[in-house]
Design a protein around this motif. Structure first.
Motif, PDB file in Angstrom:
ATOM      1  N   PRO A   1       0.831  -1.200   0.000  1.00  0.00           N
ATOM      2  CA  PRO A   1       0.000   0.000   0.000  1.00  0.00           C
ATOM      3  C   PRO A   1       0.868   1.253   0.000  1.00  0.00           C
ATOM      4  O   PRO A   1       2.028   1.220   0.420  1.00  0.00           O
ATOM      5  CB  PRO A   1      -0.783  -0.131   1.311  1.00  0.00           C
ATOM      6  N   PRO A   2       0.342   2.362  -0.497  1.00  0.00           N
ATOM      7  CA  PRO A   2       1.100   3.618  -0.472  1.00  0.00           C
ATOM      8  C   PRO A   2       1.577   3.950   0.931  1.00  0.00           C
ATOM      9  O   PRO A   2       0.925   3.622   1.936  1.00  0.00           O
ATOM     10  CB  PRO A   2       0.083   4.643  -0.975  1.00  0.00           C
ATOM     11  N   ILE A   3       2.727   4.602   1.018  1.00  0.00           N
ATOM     12  CA  ILE A   3       3.321   4.971   2.301  1.00  0.00           C
ATOM     13  C   ILE A   3       2.946   6.408   2.631  1.00  0.00           C
ATOM     14  O   ILE A   3       3.068   7.301   1.783  1.00  0.00           O
ATOM     15  CB  ILE A   3       4.856   4.829   2.243  1.00  0.00           C
TER      16      ILE A   3
ATOM     17  N   HIS B   1      33.518  -4.230 -11.328  1.00  0.00           N
ATOM     18  CA  HIS B   1      32.361  -5.114 -11.277  1.00  0.00           C
ATOM     19  C   HIS B   1      31.092  -4.280 -11.448  1.00  0.00           C
ATOM     20  O   HIS B   1      31.125  -3.212 -12.041  1.00  0.00           O
ATOM     21  CB  HIS B   1      32.381  -5.906  -9.964  1.00  0.00           C
ATOM     22  N   TRP B   2      29.983  -4.741 -10.910  1.00  0.00           N
ATOM     23  CA  TRP B   2      28.723  -4.062 -11.112  1.00  0.00           C
ATOM     24  C   TRP B   2      28.606  -2.779 -10.298  1.00  0.00           C
ATOM     25  O   TRP B   2      29.409  -2.508  -9.399  1.00  0.00           O
ATOM     26  CB  TRP B   2      27.550  -4.990 -10.812  1.00  0.00           C
ATOM     27  N   ARG B   3      27.631  -1.968 -10.658  1.00  0.00           N
ATOM     28  CA  ARG B   3      27.363  -0.702  -9.969  1.00  0.00           C
ATOM     29  C   ARG B   3      25.885  -0.665  -9.623  1.00  0.00           C
ATOM     30  O   ARG B   3      25.048  -1.163 -10.379  1.00  0.00           O
ATOM     31  CB  ARG B   3      27.712   0.459 -10.899  1.00  0.00           C
ATOM     32  N   GLN B   4      25.563  -0.098  -8.471  1.00  0.00           N
ATOM     33  CA  GLN B   4      24.161   0.037  -8.093  1.00  0.00           C
ATOM     34  C   GLN B   4      23.864   1.486  -7.717  1.00  0.00           C
ATOM     35  O   GLN B   4      24.552   2.083  -6.897  1.00  0.00           O
ATOM     36  CB  GLN B   4      23.792  -0.918  -6.954  1.00  0.00           C
ATOM     37  N   ASP B   5      22.855   2.042  -8.365  1.00  0.00           N
ATOM     38  CA  ASP B   5      22.392   3.404  -8.092  1.00  0.00           C
ATOM     39  C   ASP B   5      21.068   3.323  -7.338  1.00  0.00           C
ATOM     40  O   ASP B   5      20.126   2.659  -7.796  1.00  0.00           O
ATOM     41  CB  ASP B   5      22.153   4.179  -9.392  1.00  0.00           C
ATOM     42  N   TRP B   6      20.996   4.010  -6.207  1.00  0.00           N
ATOM     43  CA  TRP B   6      19.774   4.074  -5.417  1.00  0.00           C
ATOM     44  C   TRP B   6      19.212   5.495  -5.497  1.00  0.00           C
ATOM     45  O   TRP B   6      19.933   6.458  -5.282  1.00  0.00           O
ATOM     46  CB  TRP B   6      20.061   3.718  -3.958  1.00  0.00           C
ATOM     47  N   GLU B   7      17.931   5.593  -5.829  1.00  0.00           N
ATOM     48  CA  GLU B   7      17.293   6.902  -5.945  1.00  0.00           C
ATOM     49  C   GLU B   7      16.000   6.917  -5.145  1.00  0.00           C
ATOM     50  O   GLU B   7      15.190   5.984  -5.226  1.00  0.00           O
ATOM     51  CB  GLU B   7      17.018   7.241  -7.411  1.00  0.00           C
ATOM     52  N   TYR B   8      15.803   7.995  -4.405  1.00  0.00           N
ATOM     53  CA  TYR B   8      14.629   8.122  -3.544  1.00  0.00           C
ATOM     54  C   TYR B   8      13.471   8.733  -4.316  1.00  0.00           C
ATOM     55  O   TYR B   8      13.611   9.751  -4.990  1.00  0.00           O
ATOM     56  CB  TYR B   8      14.968   9.004  -2.339  1.00  0.00           C
TER      57      TYR B   8
ATOM     58  N   MET C   1       2.983   4.937  -5.825  1.00  0.00           N
ATOM     59  CA  MET C   1       3.975   4.043  -5.237  1.00  0.00           C
ATOM     60  C   MET C   1       5.346   4.704  -5.100  1.00  0.00           C
ATOM     61  O   MET C   1       6.338   4.018  -4.875  1.00  0.00           O
ATOM     62  CB  MET C   1       4.102   2.778  -6.087  1.00  0.00           C
ATOM     63  N   ARG C   2       5.433   6.015  -5.220  1.00  0.00           N
ATOM     64  CA  ARG C   2       6.727   6.695  -5.147  1.00  0.00           C
ATOM     65  C   ARG C   2       7.098   7.111  -3.728  1.00  0.00           C
ATOM     66  O   ARG C   2       8.249   6.979  -3.320  1.00  0.00           O
ATOM     67  CB  ARG C   2       6.720   7.929  -6.062  1.00  0.00           C
ATOM     68  N   THR C   3       6.135   7.620  -2.972  1.00  0.00           N
ATOM     69  CA  THR C   3       6.435   8.178  -1.653  1.00  0.00           C
ATOM     70  C   THR C   3       7.101   7.149  -0.756  1.00  0.00           C
ATOM     71  O   THR C   3       6.588   6.038  -0.552  1.00  0.00           O
ATOM     72  CB  THR C   3       5.149   8.682  -0.975  1.00  0.00           C
ATOM     73  N   GLY C   4       8.278   7.498  -0.240  1.00  0.00           N
ATOM     74  CA  GLY C   4       8.976   6.650   0.720  1.00  0.00           C
ATOM     75  C   GLY C   4       9.711   5.479   0.125  1.00  0.00           C
ATOM     76  O   GLY C   4      10.330   4.698   0.856  1.00  0.00           O
TER      77      GLY C   4
END
Length: 325
Positions: free
Chosen positions: A26-28, A111-118, A141-144
């Motif tokens: 559920p949405p946050i 090796h691999w790279r991981q990008d995290w975006e809020y 589904m974006r919030t939080g």
């Protein structure tokens, strides 16, 4: 183009039939999102460090009665993970393998790279063989939530998903939505009957480091339709460990970081300009330009090629080998 549209339609139908409710929460509420933001960041940043990593891969249930399940496979090595960008709402982690030869000299494999975006609005996702396209994250589904985009050794895209951090049974983890991804080289070199994975990824901090758990459904095309072939479970365990040549990895990155920053920026530019990334791949190397992009980084470190010349050639390679979508 007709073949691509037909396959894309099959993907949409298959995705619609999947148990999406199992991965979509559920949405946050905004208040809850704000309260968890710093803990989320801390868990992502905690993945940086020096590790002994083990890769455990096991096919389990076959969905195709004609398929012969592979024997479990285990491998491992020493891996350095560094934070190379942190703007608050975006964190980028670069992985580097450190291999020690018989002569006790260390070799670095980017090796691999991981990008995290809020709270991202869209992601560059795997959509078909040799193609990655932009996909909107549902607004509700974006919030939080955080997205994780994984890149290959040459900084071309591999897969992307969005999800949230949650605590279940006393264990805190990030869990993705259903995510399409291309074959790993370990499978691609065997020319299997499947040609992509449909996956859920989990990242979980532990007292000893962290784990990356993958639930992969290996998918193949039969009679023009994508069908499940076999289920695979992958558990990659990162244990804190620094009894190897960590400095070699840091030296490599210090020498090549400007080159790789330009390579990342060029892939990003092409993705925006061409509606995504379309580039041919080889089973044993990844993209057709992967070998040269990695080779130039070694030459930059060895000072046999200037960073400026390497960047210029890399931009040309990326531009000339990608197509509009």
């Amino acid at each position: 183009m007709k073949t691509y549209r037909k396959l894309a339609a099959s993907l949409l139908l298959l995705t619609a039939a999947l148990p999406v409710a199992a991965s979509a929460h559920p949405p946050i509420a905004a208040e809850a999102a704000a309260a968890n933001f710093e803990q989320d960041r801390a868990d992502i940043l905690a993945m940086a460090g020096n590790y002994r990593v083990s890769f455990n891969m096991q096919e389990s249930t076959r969905w195709d009665p004609d398929y012969e399940v592979l024997e479990p496979k285990r491998s491992g090595g020493n891996e350095v993970v560094r934070v190379i960008e942190d703007t608050g709402r975006k964190i980028v982690l670069q992985h580097m393998l450190v291999i020690t030869g018989d002569d006790d000299k260390s070799m670095i494999i980017k090796h691999w790279r991981q990008d995290w975006e809020y709270e991202p609005a869209k992601l560059l996702v795997y959509s078909d063989r040799n193609a990655w396209t932009w996909e909107d994250v549902p607004e509700r589904m974006r919030t939080g939530r955080w997205s994780q985009t994984v890149y290959q050794v040459d900084d071309s895209p591999r897969y992307a998903g969005w999800g949230q951090f949650e605590t279940q049974g006393g264990v805190r983890r990030w869990r993705s939505n259903w995510t399409w991804r291309p074959l790993a080289r370990r499978d691609a070199v065997r020319a299997p009957v499947y040609d992509r994975y449909l996956s859920i990824n989990r990242h979980q901090p532990s007292p000893d480091g962290w784990v990356h758990w993958q639930d992969n459904t290996k998918m193949g095309t039969k009679d023009g339709k994508l069908v499940p072939i076999v289920q695979e479970y992958v558990l990659n365990t990162y244990i804190k460990y620094d009894q190897y040549d960590v400095k070699a990895a840091d030296d490599y990155w210090a020498a090549t970081k400007d080159y790789w920053a330009a390579v990342r920026a060029e892939w990003d530019r092409v993705a925006r300009a061409k509606g995504g990334i379309a580039i041919n791949e080889k089973a044993d190397t990844g993209t057709v330009i992967s070998g040269r992009l990695l080779e130039m980084a070694d030459e930059v470190q060895e000072k046999s090629l200037t960073t400026a010349k390497a960047i210029s050639e890399a931009k040309t390679l990326i531009e000339m080998n990608t197509r509009k979508l």
